[in-house]
Design a protein around this motif. Sequence first.
Motif, PDB file in Angstrom:
ATOM      1  N   GLU A   1       7.564   0.729   7.642  1.00 27.86           N
ATOM      2  CA  GLU A   1       6.619   0.172   8.602  1.00 27.86           C
ATOM      3  C   GLU A   1       7.139   0.365  10.028  1.00 27.86           C
ATOM      4  OE1 GLU A   1       4.241  -4.045   9.434  1.00 27.86           O
ATOM      5  OE2 GLU A   1       5.777  -3.896   7.868  1.00 27.86           O
TER       6      GLU A   1
ATOM      7  N   GLU B   1      10.510   7.161  -6.546  1.00 25.49           N
ATOM      8  CA  GLU B   1      11.121   6.324  -5.504  1.00 25.49           C
ATOM      9  C   GLU B   1      11.636   5.018  -6.096  1.00 25.49           C
ATOM     10  OE1 GLU B   1       9.879   4.003  -1.356  1.00 25.49           O
ATOM     11  OE2 GLU B   1       8.530   5.490  -2.237  1.00 25.49           O
TER      12      GLU B   1
ATOM     13  N   TYR C   1       4.032  13.296  -1.203  1.00 22.71           N
ATOM     14  CA  TYR C   1       4.196  11.834  -1.158  1.00 22.71           C
ATOM     15  C   TYR C   1       5.249  11.478  -0.120  1.00 22.71           C
ATOM     16  CZ  TYR C   1       5.641   7.138  -2.559  1.00 22.71           C
ATOM     17  OH  TYR C   1       5.970   5.806  -2.554  1.00 22.71           O
TER      18      TYR C   1
ATOM     19  N   GLY D   1      11.685   2.226   2.724  1.00 22.63           N
ATOM     20  CA  GLY D   1      11.019   3.529   2.695  1.00 22.63           C
ATOM     21  C   GLY D   1      11.739   4.552   3.553  1.00 22.63           C
TER      22      GLY D   1
ATOM     23  N   THR E   1       7.076   5.618  11.403  1.00 28.65           N
ATOM     24  CA  THR E   1       6.444   6.840  10.927  1.00 28.65           C
ATOM     25  C   THR E   1       7.021   8.042  11.653  1.00 28.65           C
ATOM     26  OG1 THR E   1       4.674   6.712  12.565  1.00 28.65           O
ATOM     27  CG2 THR E   1       4.327   5.573  10.466  1.00 28.65           C
TER      28      THR E   1
ATOM     29  N   SER F   1       7.099  11.017  -5.772  1.00 26.58           N
ATOM     30  CA  SER F   1       6.108  10.066  -6.282  1.00 26.58           C
ATOM     31  C   SER F   1       6.632   8.647  -6.113  1.00 26.58           C
ATOM     32  CB  SER F   1       5.797  10.336  -7.765  1.00 26.58           C
ATOM     33  OG  SER F   1       6.943  10.103  -8.552  1.00 26.58           O
ATOM     34  N   LYS F   2       5.734   7.683  -6.277  1.00 25.65           N
ATOM     35  CA  LYS F   2       6.113   6.283  -6.200  1.00 25.65           C
ATOM     36  C   LYS F   2       7.055   5.923  -7.338  1.00 25.65           C
ATOM     37  CE  LYS F   2       5.941   1.906  -5.053  1.00 25.65           C
ATOM     38  NZ  LYS F   2       6.752   1.393  -3.918  1.00 25.65           N
TER      39      LYS F   2
ATOM     40  N   ASN G   1       6.461   7.899   1.821  1.00 23.86           N
ATOM     41  CA  ASN G   1       6.317   6.453   2.001  1.00 23.86           C
ATOM     42  C   ASN G   1       7.149   6.027   3.205  1.00 23.86           C
ATOM     43  OD1 ASN G   1       5.749   3.725   1.604  1.00 23.86           O
ATOM     44  ND2 ASN G   1       7.454   3.463   0.162  1.00 23.86           N
ATOM     45  N   TRP G   2       6.546   6.129   4.395  1.00 19.01           N
ATOM     46  CA  TRP G   2       7.270   5.792   5.625  1.00 19.01           C
ATOM     47  C   TRP G   2       7.441   4.278   5.742  1.00 19.01           C
ATOM     48  CZ3 TRP G   2       9.546   9.619   8.107  1.00 19.01           C
ATOM     49  CH2 TRP G   2       9.019  10.908   7.990  1.00 19.01           C
TER      50      TRP G   2
END
Length: 487
Positions: free
Chosen positions: A116, A67, A111, A135, A119, A63-64, A113-114
Amino acid sequence: MTPILAFVFVHITSALVAASCPLGWQSFGEFCYVGFPGVSRTYLEAYLVCSRNSMGNLASILSKEEEDFIDNVVLEETFGSAEKWWIGLSRGLTCGSNNEYTWSDFSIVEYLNWAENRTNENTTEQCVSFKRGVGLEPTDCNAKIATICKQKASGTRVCNSSANLIGEKCVQEFSTNLTQPQAEMDCNARGGNLLSIHTLFEQSVVQEYFTMRSLSKSFWIGLRGDDAKGEFVWTDMSEVNYVNWNTLEPDEADLKNVGALLTLDDGLGEWFDASDQMKRPYLCQFDLLGNCSLTCPTGFVRNNCGVKLCQCKDPCKDVVCESFEVCKEGRCVGPVCPVCECKTCKTGYVIDRDGCQTCRCKDPKCERVKCEKGCTCISGHCCPNSVLSQKCDDPCADYNCGYFKVCKPYCNCLAKCVRRFPRKWRRGRRHRGHKRRRGHKRHRGHKRHRGHKRHRGHKRHRGHKRHRGHKRYRGYKRRGGYRRNRH
């Protein structure tokens, strides 16, 4: 405070709050976290560090909030914090992953979170690292970076005290020298099987772990020769989708009584075939502890890698029953029939496909008909139950029976051609035979039925002298003579 090797520096307050976590670990929800930045490791080495004592694993980020906690608390308070850290996300390393990303602690991947422009698309990297403030990033598994570990706050072990977590199973070494069949029996008695290996990652973990800790140089594993199939199979019945044979192996032409040995003295962990009557130490594998809350009397479902899934076996999966039977707990039994009040039937009641009595009376045509098992009598025909269960629109659609016959369906989806008219009304040649029914001599013969002399003969029926003779019937002298009636 002076750090000790690669261990963690934490605030005293954090340690006091996380009373259920080991000293030096940070608490978040039901889990404890720790970072090891002092020594750079490959993904394999990091996995072995976290899984030691079978209590932890590489960290999973679900989850955020989790993280943010790892980034701002765990890694922020870790002495000598690094930029990139190994986490438990990878693809293609564990058996059954189908080249999809999975967590090493078996958590559901929901969940991600790659970072930027980093990916997971169009990348050949199998491992993933966590970069602080950025990330997730695909990373070469051989890169040496810092490590984050995670375990349950209660300190629950996933393997017993003597086994080690390797991939999705617990592996334990036994130094007693036994033959391969004896070793398999001993593993079975302990609730497991001889070790099966299905990926390069599992092979590498086994090789690294036991090379550092074991005095033995070769072990029995669960691969054995099947002479009937002409190939090697695993004793836990899992799929053979990975092998690590030596370049000259296997060299046995006859696979009967042949097993596989995993060797460690060459540094490659290669496999060699040998007679299964040789006595060697062995490696047993067991299911993870507490990874499923289900209770399955029939056993658990296993994937093609032999890993136990949190799903009970269906005992009726391979059981074939009759159409009127149902499978319960692996046995074919008659169904529970509803109780109903019916009218009285002299011929008895119809039994449906489930073996239950219905309120329909039996057809009298079936009273003396005995059908074989699997068939039901309908209108005098023994119809297979498989045909009765079929659905069809018009069984006579493809029949052309002509004028004198008509198509008649039977047994639900079957049909046949029958006579259009009953036999007694048919005007066939036999009924209109010239010589038999209306023959010239027998039925309307000239002499017998309408003969000249017998039926309508001149002298007998309408003879001149007897029937209408001149002198007897209308004679002049007797009936109406001139002299008698008229004096």
